[in-house]
Design an enzyme around this catalytic site. Structure first.
Site, PDB file in Angstrom:
ATOM      1  N   GLU A 282       2.152  -6.320  -9.172  1.00 37.21           N
ATOM      2  CA  GLU A 282       2.492  -7.000  -7.915  1.00 37.21           C
ATOM      3  C   GLU A 282       1.998  -8.446  -7.930  1.00 37.21           C
ATOM      4  OE1 GLU A 282       1.595  -4.853  -4.253  1.00 37.21           O
ATOM      5  OE2 GLU A 282       1.612  -2.965  -5.346  1.00 37.21           O
TER       6      GLU A 282
ATOM      7  N   HIS B  50       6.530  -4.028  -1.773  1.00 39.49           N
ATOM      8  CA  HIS B  50       6.392  -2.583  -1.585  1.00 39.49           C
ATOM      9  C   HIS B  50       6.079  -1.954  -2.945  1.00 39.49           C
ATOM     10  CE1 HIS B  50       6.985   1.309   0.267  1.00 39.49           C
ATOM     11  NE2 HIS B  50       7.675   1.653  -0.788  1.00 39.49           N
TER      12      HIS B  50
ATOM     13  N   GLU C 115      15.463  -4.426   9.828  1.00 37.47           N
ATOM     14  CA  GLU C 115      14.914  -3.470  10.798  1.00 37.47           C
ATOM     15  C   GLU C 115      14.577  -2.111  10.173  1.00 37.47           C
ATOM     16  OE1 GLU C 115      16.773  -3.108  14.620  1.00 37.47           O
ATOM     17  OE2 GLU C 115      17.129  -5.267  14.702  1.00 37.47           O
TER      18      GLU C 115
ATOM     19  N   MET D 153       0.272  -3.495   7.376  1.00 31.04           N
ATOM     20  CA  MET D 153       0.538  -2.069   7.551  1.00 31.04           C
ATOM     21  C   MET D 153       0.975  -1.696   8.969  1.00 31.04           C
ATOM     22  SD  MET D 153       0.233  -1.376   4.455  1.00 31.04           S
ATOM     23  CE  MET D 153       0.248   0.379   4.167  1.00 31.04           C
TER      24      MET D 153
ATOM     25  N   ARG E 164       3.644  -3.313  21.692  1.00 32.56           N
ATOM     26  CA  ARG E 164       3.916  -3.985  20.419  1.00 32.56           C
ATOM     27  C   ARG E 164       4.568  -5.347  20.629  1.00 32.56           C
ATOM     28  NH1 ARG E 164       3.863  -0.982  15.585  1.00 32.56           N
ATOM     29  NH2 ARG E 164       3.196   1.144  15.937  1.00 32.56           N
TER      30      ARG E 164
ATOM     31  N   SER F   9      -5.244  -8.695  -1.904  1.00 30.07           N
ATOM     32  CA  SER F   9      -5.202  -9.195  -3.284  1.00 30.07           C
ATOM     33  C   SER F   9      -3.865  -9.863  -3.588  1.00 30.07           C
ATOM     34  CB  SER F   9      -5.488  -8.066  -4.276  1.00 30.07           C
ATOM     35  OG  SER F   9      -4.462  -7.105  -4.296  1.00 30.07           O
ATOM     36  N   ASN F  10      -2.778  -9.353  -3.014  1.00 27.00           N
ATOM     37  CA  ASN F  10      -1.493 -10.055  -3.181  1.00 27.00           C
ATOM     38  C   ASN F  10      -1.529 -11.418  -2.497  1.00 27.00           C
ATOM     39  OD1 ASN F  10       0.749  -8.512  -4.590  1.00 27.00           O
ATOM     40  ND2 ASN F  10      -0.136  -6.927  -3.303  1.00 27.00           N
TER      41      ASN F  10
ATOM     42  N   ASN G   2       8.708  -8.949   1.903  1.00 32.27           N
ATOM     43  CA  ASN G   2       7.684  -7.900   1.830  1.00 32.27           C
ATOM     44  C   ASN G   2       7.558  -7.442   0.389  1.00 32.27           C
ATOM     45  OD1 ASN G   2       5.842  -5.870   2.779  1.00 32.27           O
ATOM     46  ND2 ASN G   2       7.488  -4.354   2.556  1.00 32.27           N
TER      47      ASN G   2
ATOM     48  N   VAL H 239      12.925   0.395   7.648  1.00 33.55           N
ATOM     49  CA  VAL H 239      11.683   0.269   6.880  1.00 33.55           C
ATOM     50  C   VAL H 239      11.970   0.258   5.375  1.00 33.55           C
ATOM     51  CG1 VAL H 239       9.470   1.376   6.354  1.00 33.55           C
ATOM     52  CG2 VAL H 239      10.337   1.365   8.696  1.00 33.55           C
TER      53      VAL H 239
END
Ligand code: GAR
Length: 200
Positions: A181, A116, A149, A97, A72, A19-20, A114, A151
């Site tokens: 948001e 949050h 780096e 995520m 990763r 949705s963002n 980002n 979080v």
């Protein structure tokens, strides 16, 4: 690549409903927007947001993390390839995520945002709304920050507070914060891209 005077080319990374991401696309399609969303990429091929982006005329890509197992670095290399192919200048994480490794964070240092769902530095990580309610906070909110780096630790670009009201549950609070948001993120991304255009 961006033409002189053109809009900043933004890729949005999602894992879910997006949705963002939809709010970012819509704002980027305004006549005077300083950015355009050129790619929506998900680590989950089933993410609902991919169809939403396609319906809005935006290119999509899925780089499923599962075939990469614990590798990763290889997963992020595949993502990086998609970002470069799209001529991406700025990356916006929007409900993405997966934790990022120093490779992708370093590749986009100062150019990756980002959102949050808390008033950072309060409540980095998960379950932000339940934690705000348990703490008895009077307000909650959301934060747009640069990705580093650590979080949810990067420099804060903008924040929006919302009230916590009697009877709130994590779900009702999450919805109120999510609505905020959708205003905060397009505004913060537009401000960031205007500054970028001025500085180049
Ligand atoms: C949003 O609330 C976003 O802030 C949160 O996930 C939701 C995604 O919703 N992000 C995080 O928790 C990141 N740690 P959306 O897919 O509908 O935009």
């Amino acid at each position: 690549m961006r033409q002189p005077g053109g809009r900043v080319r933004v890729a949005v990374l999602i894992s879910g409903a997006g949705s963002n991401m939809a709010a970012l696309i819509d704002a980027g399609q305004a006549a005077d927007a300083p950015y355009e969303v050129v790619l929506v990429l998900s680590n989950d091929p089933e993410a609902g947001g991919l169809a939403v982006a396609r319906a809005k005329g935006v290119a999509t890509a899925a780089v499923d993390h599962r075939p990469f197992g614990k590798d990763r670095a290889a997963h992020e290399a595949a993502i990086q390839s998609e970002l470069e192919t799209a001529g991406t200048e700025v990356v916006a994480l929007a409900g993405y995520m997966r934790l990022l490794t120093p490779f992708l964070v370093g590749a986009w240092e100062g150019r990756m945002l980002n959102i949050h769902p808390s008033l950072l530095p309060k409540y980095p990580g998960l379950d932000t709304h339940a934690r705000a309610l348990t703490a008895g906070d009077a307000e909650a909110g959301c934060t747009v920050h640069l990705v580093t780096e650590g979080v949810d630790e990067g420099p804060i670009l903008d924040q929006q507070a919302v009230p916590i009201v009697p009877g709130d549950t994590p779900a009702t609070l999450a919805q109120r914060v999510l609505n905020a948001e959708h205003t905060l993120y397009p505004r913060a991304l537009a401000d960031f891209c205007r500054a970028r255009i001025r500085s180049l």
